[in-house]
Design a protein around this motif. Structure first.
Motif, mmCIF file in Angstrom:
data_model
loop_
_atom_site.group_PDB
_atom_site.id
_atom_site.type_symbol
_atom_site.label_atom_id
_atom_site.label_comp_id
_atom_site.label_asym_id
_atom_site.label_seq_id
_atom_site.Cartn_x
_atom_site.Cartn_y
_atom_site.Cartn_z
ATOM 1 N N PRO A 1 -26.250 33.574 -31.893
ATOM 2 C CA PRO A 1 -25.421 32.384 -32.089
ATOM 3 C C PRO A 1 -26.272 31.179 -32.479
ATOM 4 N N ALA A 2 -25.788 30.433 -33.450
ATOM 5 C CA ALA A 2 -26.502 29.237 -33.880
ATOM 6 C C ALA A 2 -26.365 28.142 -32.828
ATOM 7 N N LEU A 3 -27.406 27.339 -32.720
ATOM 8 C CA LEU A 3 -27.429 26.277 -31.720
ATOM 9 C C LEU A 3 -26.282 25.293 -31.971
ATOM 10 N N GLY A 4 -25.411 25.131 -30.962
ATOM 11 C CA GLY A 4 -24.333 24.155 -31.035
ATOM 12 C C GLY A 4 -23.008 24.692 -31.493
ATOM 13 N N ASP A 5 -22.943 25.939 -32.020
ATOM 14 C CA ASP A 5 -21.638 26.447 -32.456
ATOM 15 C C ASP A 5 -20.853 27.002 -31.274
ATOM 16 N N ALA A 6 -19.630 27.457 -31.519
ATOM 17 C CA ALA A 6 -18.743 27.892 -30.441
ATOM 18 C C ALA A 6 -19.315 29.079 -29.683
ATOM 19 N N ALA A 7 -19.902 30.048 -30.386
ATOM 20 C CA ALA A 7 -20.467 31.230 -29.726
ATOM 21 C C ALA A 7 -21.626 30.826 -28.809
ATOM 22 N N TRP A 8 -22.472 29.875 -29.287
ATOM 23 C CA TRP A 8 -23.600 29.432 -28.469
ATOM 24 C C TRP A 8 -23.123 28.766 -27.184
ATOM 25 N N TRP A 9 -22.109 27.919 -27.301
ATOM 26 C CA TRP A 9 -21.572 27.259 -26.106
ATOM 27 C C TRP A 9 -20.917 28.261 -25.156
ATOM 28 N N THR A 10 -20.295 29.294 -25.709
ATOM 29 C CA THR A 10 -19.679 30.312 -24.837
ATOM 30 C C THR A 10 -20.747 31.033 -24.011
ATOM 31 N N VAL A 11 -21.842 31.385 -24.692
ATOM 32 C CA VAL A 11 -22.936 32.039 -23.966
ATOM 33 C C VAL A 11 -23.496 31.093 -22.903
ATOM 34 N N ALA A 12 -23.657 29.809 -23.223
ATOM 35 C CA ALA A 12 -24.192 28.852 -22.260
ATOM 36 C C ALA A 12 -23.285 28.723 -21.043
ATOM 37 N N VAL A 13 -21.966 28.683 -21.272
ATOM 38 C CA VAL A 13 -21.032 28.571 -20.151
ATOM 39 C C VAL A 13 -21.118 29.799 -19.238
ATOM 40 N N VAL A 14 -21.219 30.999 -19.844
ATOM 41 C CA VAL A 14 -21.331 32.217 -19.037
ATOM 42 C C VAL A 14 -22.623 32.203 -18.218
ATOM 43 N N LEU A 15 -23.724 31.763 -18.846
ATOM 44 C CA LEU A 15 -24.987 31.718 -18.112
ATOM 45 C C LEU A 15 -24.917 30.736 -16.939
ATOM 46 N N LEU A 16 -24.292 29.582 -17.152
ATOM 47 C CA LEU A 16 -24.151 28.613 -16.073
ATOM 48 C C LEU A 16 -23.220 29.126 -14.978
ATOM 49 N N ALA A 17 -22.156 29.841 -15.365
ATOM 50 C CA ALA A 17 -21.250 30.418 -14.362
ATOM 51 C C ALA A 17 -21.972 31.470 -13.513
ATOM 52 N N GLN A 18 -22.810 32.259 -14.157
ATOM 53 C CA GLN A 18 -23.606 33.237 -13.403
ATOM 54 C C GLN A 18 -24.546 32.538 -12.413
ATOM 55 N N ALA A 19 -25.198 31.471 -12.873
ATOM 56 C CA ALA A 19 -26.112 30.751 -12.001
ATOM 57 C C ALA A 19 -25.379 30.150 -10.808
ATOM 58 N N ALA A 20 -24.190 29.619 -11.054
ATOM 59 C CA ALA A 20 -23.415 29.070 -9.950
ATOM 60 C C ALA A 20 -23.043 30.156 -8.950
ATOM 61 N N ALA A 21 -22.727 31.345 -9.420
ATOM 62 C CA ALA A 21 -22.370 32.442 -8.520
ATOM 63 C C ALA A 21 -23.563 32.888 -7.685
ATOM 64 N N VAL A 22 -24.784 32.764 -8.236
ATOM 65 C CA VAL A 22 -25.979 33.163 -7.489
ATOM 66 C C VAL A 22 -26.109 32.346 -6.201
ATOM 67 N N THR A 23 -25.578 31.130 -6.182
ATOM 68 C CA THR A 23 -25.653 30.289 -4.985
ATOM 69 C C THR A 23 -25.082 30.985 -3.758
ATOM 70 N N TRP A 24 -24.077 31.819 -3.922
ATOM 71 C CA TRP A 24 -23.370 32.451 -2.798
ATOM 72 C C TRP A 24 -23.881 33.863 -2.493
ATOM 73 N N THR A 25 -25.001 34.248 -3.079
ATOM 74 C CA THR A 25 -25.506 35.611 -2.864
ATOM 75 C C THR A 25 -25.814 35.875 -1.395
ATOM 76 N N GLY A 26 -26.356 34.881 -0.695
ATOM 77 C CA GLY A 26 -26.720 35.094 0.713
ATOM 78 C C GLY A 26 -25.541 35.355 1.609
ATOM 79 N N ARG A 27 -24.363 34.869 1.234
ATOM 80 C CA ARG A 27 -23.190 35.026 2.101
ATOM 81 C C ARG A 27 -22.305 36.199 1.703
ATOM 82 N N ALA A 28 -22.247 36.517 0.421
ATOM 83 C CA ALA A 28 -21.366 37.619 -0.013
ATOM 84 C C ALA A 28 -22.055 38.411 -1.107
ATOM 85 N N PRO A 29 -23.174 39.095 -0.812
ATOM 86 C CA PRO A 29 -23.884 39.840 -1.863
ATOM 87 C C PRO A 29 -23.069 40.996 -2.433
#
Length: 423
Positions: free
Chosen positions: A47-75
């Motif tokens: 995906p080219a930097l700044g296009d819709a596909a690139w932003w979709t990948v970025a959102v998924v990566l950030l959502a994954q990172a946010a989910a990692v926060t709860w690994t200690g409580r619900a692995p």
């Protein structure tokens, strides 16, 4: 990363720093990926930097990172959930950008395994591996990989690598934590065992001290009581003898104080360790002291000196002392006979017998005196026998081994009459 929980029973923390780190690494890689996937790189379209596909990948990566926060409580939920989020990118064919989703999966697997054992996580880890392999297989086919078999061969090792590396690292951390916890519990158990042994030792010492206090007090106070009764009769009729008896009472009082000071002195560091224990030779002085107090006592000693260890002689002396004290209390005015027999067959027999009391019996005592004699007899492997005589008196017999003590006899003592009791 935030500290891992030390044990399953403790509060399981969140992992915000682990989530922030994994998200930052994934976004940085996403930023440099277009430049790395230039002509001739062999990576394929990204995906080219700044296009819709690139932003979709970025959102998924950030959502994954946010989910990692709860690994200690619900692995069990976070590990397969983070892997499943990556499948959102499959319809848009992100190419090599799909591989960046493995960063959060690796962090989540490490935190989960490090915090808990592998066994309860086998199911979630298997599901995460299947989801990763599926995503890699589909995206490889979209990039035009040469055949289904080649895409499958490439997807499975990648999934194993993404799951296996953090699994190994987390297992090492978990094993070291468990070893540390086991060591801590072992040290705690040893500390409790030492405390229990210390308390048992203190209890035994208290029992021994109370036994000695009982014997000393009973011996001297019974003599004082006898002399005080004599003074009450003599003070009007024979003042001179009464004065002499008062002097005897004073001597007995000093003697009991001296013995008590010596006993308490055993608890001090500066006590006189060279003070000799009472022996059979001291029985004669004991009988003379009782005679001076007004008791009628006959004494029979062996013709030759008895060769016995200091502990054995102390047991014999305390038996005679306690028996005479009992006789003074429970058989007032009765004649007593102390007999130390001739050694024979490796044994020495000692008996203390009193006749019929000439005054009222105060009744059964506590029984601690006989218990103390029985415990001492067990200590040196001796045999203690006591009970009433056919003439209406009382007799205590002790058989002491003169050789090495090989063990205690069965049972503390052998009373001839279970219903008879003395102090």
């Amino acid at each position: 990363m935030s500290p891992l929980p030390q044990s399953p029973g403790r509060f399981r923390p969140l992992h915000p720093w682990a989530a922030l780190s994994s998200g930052a690494v994934a976004i940085c890689m996403l930023l440099v990926l277009p430049a790395a996937a230039g002509p001739g790189s062999g990576l394929g379209p990204v995906p080219a930097l700044g296009d819709a596909a690139w932003w979709t990948v970025a959102v998924v990566l950030l959502a994954q990172a946010a989910a990692v926060t709860w690994t200690g409580r619900a692995p069990e939920v976070v590990v397969p959930g983070v892997a499943g989020m990556a499948l959102v990118l499959v319809p848009m064919s992100p190419g090599p950008a799909f591989t960046l989703t493995a960063v959060a999966v690796m962090v989540a697997v490490f935190l989960a395994v490090a915090a808990r054992a592998v066994r309860p996580l086998r199911g979630p880890l298997l599901v995460a591996g299947v989801l990763l392999a599926t995503g890699q297989f589909v995206t490889a086919g979209a990039r035009g990989a040469t055949g289904t078999v080649a895409a499958l061969i490439g997807a499975v090792p990648q999934a194993l690598l993404v799951i296996g590396l953090p699994l190994l690292a987390g297992s090492v951390v978990s094993a070291r934590r468990d070893a540390h916890e086991a060591r801590r519990l072992e040290l705690e158990a040893l500390r409790r065992e030492q405390e229990a042994l210390l308390q048992a030792t203190i209890s035994r010492q208290r029992t021994a001290m109370s036994r000695e206090l009982h014997d000393i007090a009973a011996h001297h106070l019974s003599g004082i009581a006898m002399m005080a009764a004599a003074v009450a009769r003599q003070i009007d009729t024979d003042p001179a003898t009464a004065k002499h008896s008062v002097g005897q009472i004073r001597q007995q009082s000093r003697a009991v104080l001296t013995d008590l000071r010596r006993l308490v002195g055993l608890l001090r560091e500066d006590t006189d360790a060279d003070r000799p224990v009472e022996t059979l030779d001291a029985v004669s002085a004991l009988v003379r002291a009782r005679r001076a107090a007004g008791a009628e006592i006959s004494l029979v000693l062996p013709a030759h000196q008895v060769e016995a260890g200091p502990l054995t002689q102390l047991v014999a002396y305390r038996m005679v002392q306690e028996s005479l004290a009992n006789a003074a209390v429970h058989a007032p005015g009765a004649p007593c006979a102390v007999e130390v027999g001739e050694p024979g067959g490796g044994w020495l027999a000692i008996s203390v017998r009193n006749g019929v009391p000439r005054g009222p019996d105060p009744g059964p005592g506590s029984g601690f005196g006989l218990v103390g004699m029985a415990e001492r007899a067990q200590l040196v492997g001796a045999e203690l026998d006591y009970g009433p005589t056919s003439e209406g008196g009382w007799e205590v017999r002790l058989r002491l081994p003169l050789g090495e003590t090989v063990g205690a006899v069965d049972g503390p003592a052998k009373p001839r009459d279970a219903g008879a009791r003395r102090a």
